[in-house]
Scaffold this active site. Structure first.
Site, PDB file in Angstrom:
ATOM      1  N   ALA A  93       0.841  -1.206   0.000  1.00 23.36           N
ATOM      2  CA  ALA A  93       0.000   0.000   0.000  1.00 23.36           C
ATOM      3  C   ALA A  93       0.870   1.249   0.000  1.00 23.36           C
ATOM      4  O   ALA A  93       2.007   1.231   0.473  1.00 23.36           O
ATOM      5  CB  ALA A  93      -0.891   0.005   1.242  1.00 23.36           C
ATOM      6  N   ALA A  94       0.317   2.308  -0.563  1.00 25.19           N
ATOM      7  CA  ALA A  94       0.974   3.605  -0.474  1.00 25.19           C
ATOM      8  C   ALA A  94       0.520   4.253   0.823  1.00 25.19           C
ATOM      9  O   ALA A  94      -0.588   4.006   1.281  1.00 25.19           O
ATOM     10  CB  ALA A  94       0.581   4.473  -1.655  1.00 25.19           C
ATOM     11  N   ALA A  95       1.385   5.042   1.421  1.00 20.60           N
ATOM     12  CA  ALA A  95       1.005   5.762   2.641  1.00 20.60           C
ATOM     13  C   ALA A  95       1.368   7.216   2.445  1.00 20.60           C
ATOM     14  O   ALA A  95       1.992   7.571   1.463  1.00 20.60           O
ATOM     15  CB  ALA A  95       1.767   5.189   3.825  1.00 20.60           C
ATOM     16  N   GLN A 146       5.482   4.260   1.939  1.00 19.77           N
ATOM     17  CA  GLN A 146       4.776   3.058   1.480  1.00 19.77           C
ATOM     18  C   GLN A 146       4.790   2.008   2.590  1.00 19.77           C
ATOM     19  O   GLN A 146       5.593   2.089   3.518  1.00 19.77           O
ATOM     20  CB  GLN A 146       5.423   2.521   0.213  1.00 19.77           C
ATOM     21  CG  GLN A 146       6.864   2.076   0.379  1.00 19.77           C
ATOM     22  CD  GLN A 146       7.536   1.819  -0.967  1.00 19.77           C
ATOM     23  OE1 GLN A 146       7.212   2.444  -1.972  1.00 19.77           O
ATOM     24  NE2 GLN A 146       8.475   0.870  -0.984  1.00 19.77           N
ATOM     25  N   ASP A 171      -6.304  14.647   8.260  1.00 20.93           N
ATOM     26  CA  ASP A 171      -6.308  14.304   6.843  1.00 20.93           C
ATOM     27  C   ASP A 171      -7.070  12.998   6.638  1.00 20.93           C
ATOM     28  O   ASP A 171      -6.510  11.996   6.211  1.00 20.93           O
ATOM     29  CB  ASP A 171      -4.843  14.156   6.372  1.00 20.93           C
ATOM     30  CG  ASP A 171      -4.765  13.885   4.885  1.00 20.93           C
ATOM     31  OD1 ASP A 171      -5.709  14.243   4.171  1.00 20.93           O
ATOM     32  OD2 ASP A 171      -3.752  13.316   4.443  1.00 20.93           O
TER      33      ASP A 171
END
Lengths: 491, 205
Positions: A168-170, A174, A321
């Site tokens: 997954a991207a964070a 990542q 966010d």
């Protein structure tokens, strides 16, 4: 002999097209789709990075500024000429973003934050967040270097197993799956090298580039907001701080509540690496694809509301966010909460104002509400602020507080409710009513981000009941008398 | 009495060790050969038998570090081309790290691509060794013919650019340099793979 062919990203392009705003008229939508598609198709994940990379930092500045400008100007009453110019800017921004590699995430974030408080519709937000996740993954050799610097060892020495490809991207990094020697599955978040410095220098330059966009009296306020964004983003680059927040949050959710905050593994965490328990479950898209019953949707809406309320009232803490990726739909009806990087704690003064706004709403005290609106918008008096601005900003604030005032089941899936809020925000943006406390960047993102998720869930919950329960200080949480609290407004 | 090979090696190592300490403490230009001989406890004449100049000493350290980095990297090949090149360069930089405080002027003098009156043989050998190994990596990714001077020069220019940036990179652990290495090798791979954007076209070499 053939190069390693880069996989075509047709599926991803199609996904982007699906995310484009549907409320635009067909021709505008088609044109926007074309622009995005062109920009995306010019962006093979590896080789595009070579193009103009030397100018990377400059591109970041330009793209960030254009993007912010474009998003703002979309809402202005633009004539045809202006629309064309905006389109050109968008095209430039997207193309430049395509060459920015790791920086894309950071720049997109700045673009989003500058514009989201002055809000764009959910569809735009989804499009933007989707683009921001297109950053190319770090290869394993780079991951290894980060580990050497942080721990003096490589991942394969530290973990029983470590998946070399990110799953997954964070934010600004990542995530990789790994297993500890104890057998426990973990998620390891790794930050792109040099991202913190980039944020600082790009924001510095963004201030300069935004100068021509400044609008009279609100310019100093925009600078304050940029400073606010910079401090929150920089805090986000320190994973040790995030670990601290995660631990504090976890302390508020004993297992029986059904809300799971992953445990942080300190020995495997540092400023740029964060190792946490891996939560089994699915994200919202997959969850909705399973066509869950209303009862299940309501259950998760209840848990999300409890979670956000508890953090707000007990820690005075905002998930600054929020995005759908923060919520994991786990087996047995449990809700996983992940990613506490982008957070904002309210100061005492800010909290006081929040309490006063609630109290004014409960008491239907219009005069007091007006005073709060004026104060939050950084004006001395209602007269100075102007009647129209007071009315419009008031509409936004009242919409934010609306669920607090409704007895019984509140339906977050109500399209009328959701769009009323979006419309109010859009109108405030259109009229240029942007001045406000920097905190409102986050409260707006917080409220809209969370509401966009429960709107998609078409979920309902007993909001006010949850509020009454969660706004009581922890020690008194089992007491019958909810009025013991001294922080919430009188009801 | 003839001194043994082992004693020679020990003496050589001691000179390098003391030179390294002095370079780090005072800077390369501020350290004299006399200082080094004194610190190593050898006569200046003896020292010159081992190293004809201060520059040779420094470049020997660089060469040894790069060789150690290369050795370490040998066990780690097998990624994509850009990843392997990144690993190779990063591994060398890591070994060079203890020398970083004084490397700027040394690398500038010894590895400069501009024509020079005195070419440092150790520096030249290090450059050749580095490029040979780079070519081995390319070969292992299917580039069977040796890169022509254009490709080699582009690679070397990028590499020197990285070294120059790295010597004055004040980010924690030189992480900004890591990002630069990554973009540089991707740039290089893109160039030698043709400009078709990796759509399966032929290599141009």
């Amino acid at each position: 002999m053939s190069c390693n062919a880069l996989a075509s990203d047709a599926a991803s392009r199609e996904r982007l097209r699906q995310l484009l705003p549907r409320e635009e008229d067909a021709a505008a939508r088609e044109r926007l789709a074309e622009l995005v598609e062109t920009a995306c198709s010019n962006r093979p994940p590896t080789s595009s990075l070579s193009r103009l990379w030397i100018l990377g930092s400059l591109q970041a500045k330009v793209a960030g500024a254009y993007l912010a400008w474009w998003l703002k100007s979309r809402w202005a009453d633009a004539d045809e000429k202006e629309r064309t110019r905006n389109e050109t800017h968008l095209k430039a921004a997207l193309e430049l973003l395509g060459t920015m590699g790791y920086l894309r995430g950071a720049v997109m974030k700045v673009g989003q934050m500058l514009t989201l408080p002055e809000m764009v519709p959910e569809q735009y937000a989804r499009l933007l967040s989707s683009l921001s996740f297109e950053a190319p993954p770090m290869h394993y050799a780079m991951v290894r270097e980060v580990f050497y610097d942080e721990f003096g060892r490589e991942p394969e020495e530290m973990f029983a197993s470590f998946e070399k490809r990110a799953f997954a991207a964070a934010s600004l990094g990542q995530v990789h799956r790994a297993r500890l020697h104890s057998g426990e599955q973990v998620a390891v978040k790794i930050q792109y090298p040099g991202i913190a410095r980039t944020i600082q220098s790009d924001l510095k330059n963004l201030r300069l580039l935004l100068q021509p966009m400044r609008v009279g009296d609100d310019w100093p306020n925009l600078l304050d907001k940029l400073a606010e964004i910079e401090s929150v983003l920089l805090a986000e680059t320190d994973y040790l701080k995030e670990a601290e927040v995660a631990r504090a949050v976890r302390g508020h959710f004993p297992p029986e509540y059904g809300i799971v905050v992953p445990k942080v593994h300190d020995g495997y965490s540092s400023r740029r690496v964060l190792t946490t328990e891996h939560l089994e479950g699915v994200h919202i898209d997959e969850f909705l694809a399973s066509d869950p019953s209303q009862e299940v949707r309501d259950h998760y809406t209840h848990l999300m509301t409890v979670a956000t309320m508890r953090l707000l009232y007990r820690m005075h803490w905002l998930l600054a966010d929020p995005n759908p990726g923060n919520y994991i739909f786990m087996p047995n009806g449990r809700l996983g909460l992940v990613d506490f990087g982008c957070t904002r704690v309210l100061t005492d003064e800010e909290w006081q104002l929040q309490c006063e706004a609630e109290a004014a709403a409960f008491q239907k005290d219009d005069k007091e509400m007006e005073r709060i609106i004026v104060k939050a918008s950084l004006y001395e008096s209602a007269q100075e602020m102007g009647k129209k601005r007071v009315e419009l900003v008031g509409r936004v604030i009242r919409w934010q507080l609306e669920p607090w005032l409704v007895e019984g089941l509140f339906d977050f899936g109500d399209s009328d409710f959701f769009h009323r809020g979006i419309d109010a925000l859009r109108e405030a943006t259109k009229t240029g009513y942007l001045r406000g406390m920097p905190l409102h960047i986050w409260t707006t993102r917080f409220v809209l981000g969370a509401r966009a998720v429960v709107y998609r869930l078409r979920g309902r919950c007993h909001f006010k009941e949850i509020y009454l329960q969660e706004s009581v200080p922890p020690k008194a949480s089992h007491a019958d008398d909810a009025e013991k609290t001294d922080t919430r407004g009188s009801i | 009495m003839r001194i043994t090979e082992q004693a020679k090696q020990q003496c050589r190592a001691r000179i390098l060790e003391k030179a390294s300490e002095l370079f780090c403490a005072r800077g390369f230009d501020q350290t004299t050969t006399r200082d080094i001989a004194l610190a190593a406890g050898v006569a200046a004449g003896t020292m010159f038998n081992y190293f004809p100049s201060k520059e040779t000493m420094a470049m020997t350290m660089v060469s040894d570090a790069l060789a150690a980095g290369e050795e370490e990297f040998r066990g780690r090949t097998g990624g994509e081309l850009a990843e392997d090149l990144f690993g190779f360069i990063a591994s060398g930089l890591r070994k060079l790290r203890p020398l970083r405080p004084f490397l700027g002027p040394v690398l500038e003098r010894s590895l400069s691509p501009f024509p020079r009156k005195n070419v440092c043989p150790v520096g030249e050998a290090a450059r050749q060794r580095h490029l040979d190994f780079m070519q081995q990596i390319l070969a292992s990714h299917g580039f069977s013919s040796a890169p022509d001077y254009v490709a080699t020069t582009i690679y070397w220019s990028l590499y020197l650019g990285v070294l120059a940036f790295w010597t004055s990179d004040f980010s924690p652990n030189q992480e900004a340099s890591q990002a630069l290495v990554d973009y540089s090798v991707r740039t290089f791979v893109h160039i030698i793979s043709g400009s078709a954007g990796g759509d399966g076209g032929e290599h141009v070499l």
